[in-house]
Design an enzyme around this catalytic site. Structure first.
Site, PDB file in Angstrom:
ATOM      1  N   TYR A   1     -32.066  36.380   6.600  1.00 27.27           N
ATOM      2  CA  TYR A   1     -30.785  36.984   6.223  1.00 27.27           C
ATOM      3  C   TYR A   1     -29.611  36.290   6.915  1.00 27.27           C
ATOM      4  CZ  TYR A   1     -27.067  40.299   5.344  1.00 27.27           C
ATOM      5  OH  TYR A   1     -25.879  40.852   4.952  1.00 27.27           O
ATOM      6  N   HIS A   2     -29.689  36.147   8.231  1.00 24.68           N
ATOM      7  CA  HIS A   2     -28.555  35.591   8.957  1.00 24.68           C
ATOM      8  C   HIS A   2     -28.405  34.099   8.704  1.00 24.68           C
ATOM      9  CE1 HIS A   2     -29.683  39.324  11.102  1.00 24.68           C
ATOM     10  NE2 HIS A   2     -28.382  39.493  11.066  1.00 24.68           N
TER      11      HIS A   2
END
Length: 666
Positions: A187-188
């Site tokens: 995600y990041h």
């Protein structure tokens, strides 16, 4: 390999889904990521969400907690309770889950840096609730490698952090069979600007490192591999995101078989949580974000996610309100109950365009992973700095295409005539009140505990940090029982491991290459050159972040773009206090300080920065604020002395022009 051609859902390589019947038997879990201010406020919010249909909890911690500081530490006063819930001790954790049965509710915790004390508090809070540790279910993120890549909420150096991961694997394998000991996060990486193939490759390469760590501490592959889970970011490229989730499952099965000889289908299976993108949200015409989130959620579901978080429409402005969060949650409920997409196992499976994108991503990501392995694995590759630069290069290219108008975004570079005048209610956290409450609770805890027992428990943590045969999490659980705090446990480990420091580099030339002869870019360069002629040197800007927020995509984009425009750019180290940034501005004789803000600490830290500049007789230095700043805070920031505020969606070349004109006028 013939098994790769098996496309039946529920069977390796799981192209069409990890379970045979997918959502026909059970839809994905609604797992809304939330946490703010105090444990009491977050607990009340969780209870409302559970009553409204949410099936699991996903806890957001504040930045001091992530970075291993108690709320009374002098470096964190502006961040306490701002971007998550403040947890200083097991007493806070007990309040967080008060009247929430931990043997029945699955709990996901996004924590990497201070993972040892947070896990210890969770275990002891359950014990004191009367729940056996073996009955706890959920996930701890525990994915430290991606912190060094993009998010930066680390504490210890990489090698020592990998030791911590091994200890958590060992403890949970023996004591918590229903609990996922890691969530390997793309995600990041996605949010930092990586395209789909890079997100896949870096995330799965991280996963390979974690499997090696589990094997290194003596665990059998099938004892811990089935408890690994993954976490994807979902953006606006609809078919690509669906293909990415499907490709991830195939690649993981292939890598587990090739690298480790896995045969158990549960060890080959990639189970995924997904979250819609925060980067795709715009401060301009924010109600359009509801449609963006719905489209991204649909991608995650059609890709076969096991759980999902949907972002709120106001998150480009501030933390989500209860109202906006309810719309995000109900978007998922609508998809589950009204759209009919749960009535097919793989609704788009067989689509020629989807299958081609899936196979293309598999091939591209697999090639990158093999290159990483040839370089010694992801831990060594991260140390080289190359993956961070590749992500930054992709982000700079994307920003240039947006600024040039090639990549279209409604409200930013097309259809900009929409109504932005309607005020949007945003959530505001009273940081001073939260800080006072947390400090008072810490003082009460320390006044009522047995200090000798705490001292002994902390000394045992130090000894464990020095001896790999002693499990750090086990020692931290004992320390939590006698009411050692998060900061004390983290500091005891830090005495042996040290605190990680990084050097900051700026990427040059990528933004200029892709924006080329754009009119606004050329005008900004002209203004920059005129400033140099009139002042005998180029304009100097210090790009900085204040407090404990490590999300540095915005700061790096500014540094890259402004350097290409012609500014002399200095980049401050992460995690600076206002006084430290002011001193660096003085030492480097800069004209402008550009502060990138995301975690809502600007209302405390920016006035402090400006006061320190006054004390150092540099009131002439312009302070520019960029990032997620609620419109309701603009007046306060301008009154404090901020010269300009630039929110998400800002065209960087236009911002540079405006800043140069302000500089000439000052």
């Amino acid at each position: 390999m013939e098994w790769l051609e098996n496309h039946q859902p529920g069977f390796p390589p799981f192209l069409r889904g990890p379970y045979p019947s997918m959502y026909l038997a059970q839809p994905w879990t609604l797992r809304q990521y939330a946490g703010f201010s105090t444990a009491e406020a977050s607990n009340a919010f969780y209870k409302k969400n559970l009553l409204a249909g949410q099936k699991g909890l996903s806890v957001a911690f504040d930045l001091p907690t992530h970075r291993g500081y108690d709320s009374d530490h002098p470096r964190v006063q502006g961040d306490v309770g701002k971007a998550g819930v403040a947890i200083d001790s097991v007493e806070d954790m007990k309040i967080l889950f008060n009247d929430i049965p931990l043997d029945k509710i699955s709990v996901s915790m996004t924590m990497n840096g201070a993972v040892i004390p947070i896990m210890a508090f969770f275990i002891v809070a359950a014990e004191e609730q009367g729940v056996e540790v073996s009955k706890l279910s959920g996930t701890i993120q525990n994915d430290i490698l991606k912190e060094y890549l993009v998010r930066n909420t680390y504490i210890y150096p990489p090698q020592h952090s990998m030791r911590i991961i091994g200890d958590i694997f060992s403890y949970t394998s023996h004591n918590m069979p229903k609990f996922n000991s890691i969530s390997i996060s793309g995600y990041h990486i996605h949010e930092a600007g990586a395209p789909a193939a890079l997100e896949l490759a870096y995330t799965l390469a991280d996963g390979i490192e974690y499997v090696k760590t589990g094997l290194k501490v003596g665990l059998a592959l099938d004892d811990f591999a089935p408890r690994l889970s993954f976490f994807w970011g979902i953006g606006m490229t609809w078919l690509t995101e669906i293909a990415k989730i499907r490709a991830g499952r195939v690649l993981w099965a292939l890598l587990m078989k090739e690298n480790f000889g896995a045969t158990n289908p549960k060890s080959l299976m990639l189970r995924a949580h997904c979250q819609t993108s925060g980067y795709s949200l715009t401060a301009q015409q924010p109600l359009n974000n509801i449609a963006r989130t719905a489209l991204e959620a649909l991608s995650a579901v059609l890709g076969g996610t096991q759980s999902l978080h949907t972002n709120s429409y106001d998150e480009a402005l501030a933390l989500p309100t209860e109202y906006s969060a309810s719309i995000a949650r109900e978007t998922q409920l609508y998809l589950q109950n009204k759209s009919g997409i749960t009535q097919a196992i793989d609704p788009l499976g067989g689509s020629e365009v989807l299958e081609k994108q899936t196979q293309d991503l598999i091939a591209e990501a697999y090639s990158i992973i093999k290159d990483i392995e040839a370089k010694g694995g992801m831990t060594k590759y991260i140390s080289s700095g190359m993956p961070k630069l590749k992500i930054e290069e992709a982000a700079s290219q994307k920003q240039a295409l947006i600024d040039k108008g090639i990549k279209k975004i409604v409200g930013i570079n097309i259809n900009t005539e929409g109504d932005n005048s309607t005020p949007i209610e945003v959530l505001s956290i009273d940081n001073k009140e939260v800080l006072q409450n947390q400090i008072a609770r810490l003082q009460h805890l320390k006044a009522n505990r047995n200090e000798e027992n705490v001292k002994i428990a902390l000394s045992k943590i130090e000894a464990a940090a020095n001896n790999e045969s002693i499990n750090l999490l086990e020692m931290a659980v004992n320390a939590a029982r006698v009411r050692a705090t998060l900061g004390e446990i983290s500091a005891a480990i830090e005495k042996i491991f040290g605190r990680h420091q990084v050097s900051v580099r700026s990427l040059m030339g990528v933004y200029a290459k892709h924006i080329a002869m754009d009119d606004n870019f050329m005008k900004a360069k002209e203004l920059c050159n005129n400033f140099a002629k009139n002042n005998g040197r180029r304009p100097r800007i210090l790009v900085a972040k204040l407090g404990q927020d490590g999300h540095d995509r915005g700061a790096r984009l500014i540094a890259s773009a402004f350097s290409d425009i012609g500014f002399d750019v200095d980049i401050a180290p992460l995690f600076q206090t206002p006084e430290e940034v002011a001193q660096q501005a003085v030492d480097n004789d800069v004209d402008i300080i550009g502060i990138s803000s995301l975690a809502a600490a600007h209302d405390t830290l920016i006035p402090q920065l400006i006061n320190h500049l006054k004390d150092k007789r540099r009131s002439d230095c312009l302070v520019i604020l960029g990032g997620v700043v609620p419109p309701s805070d603009y007046e306060k920031m301008y009154n404090a002395g901020v010269a300009g505020i630039y929110g998400p969606g800002t065209i960087l070349s236009i911002a540079a022009q405006e800043i140069l004109l302000k500089l000439e006028e000052s």
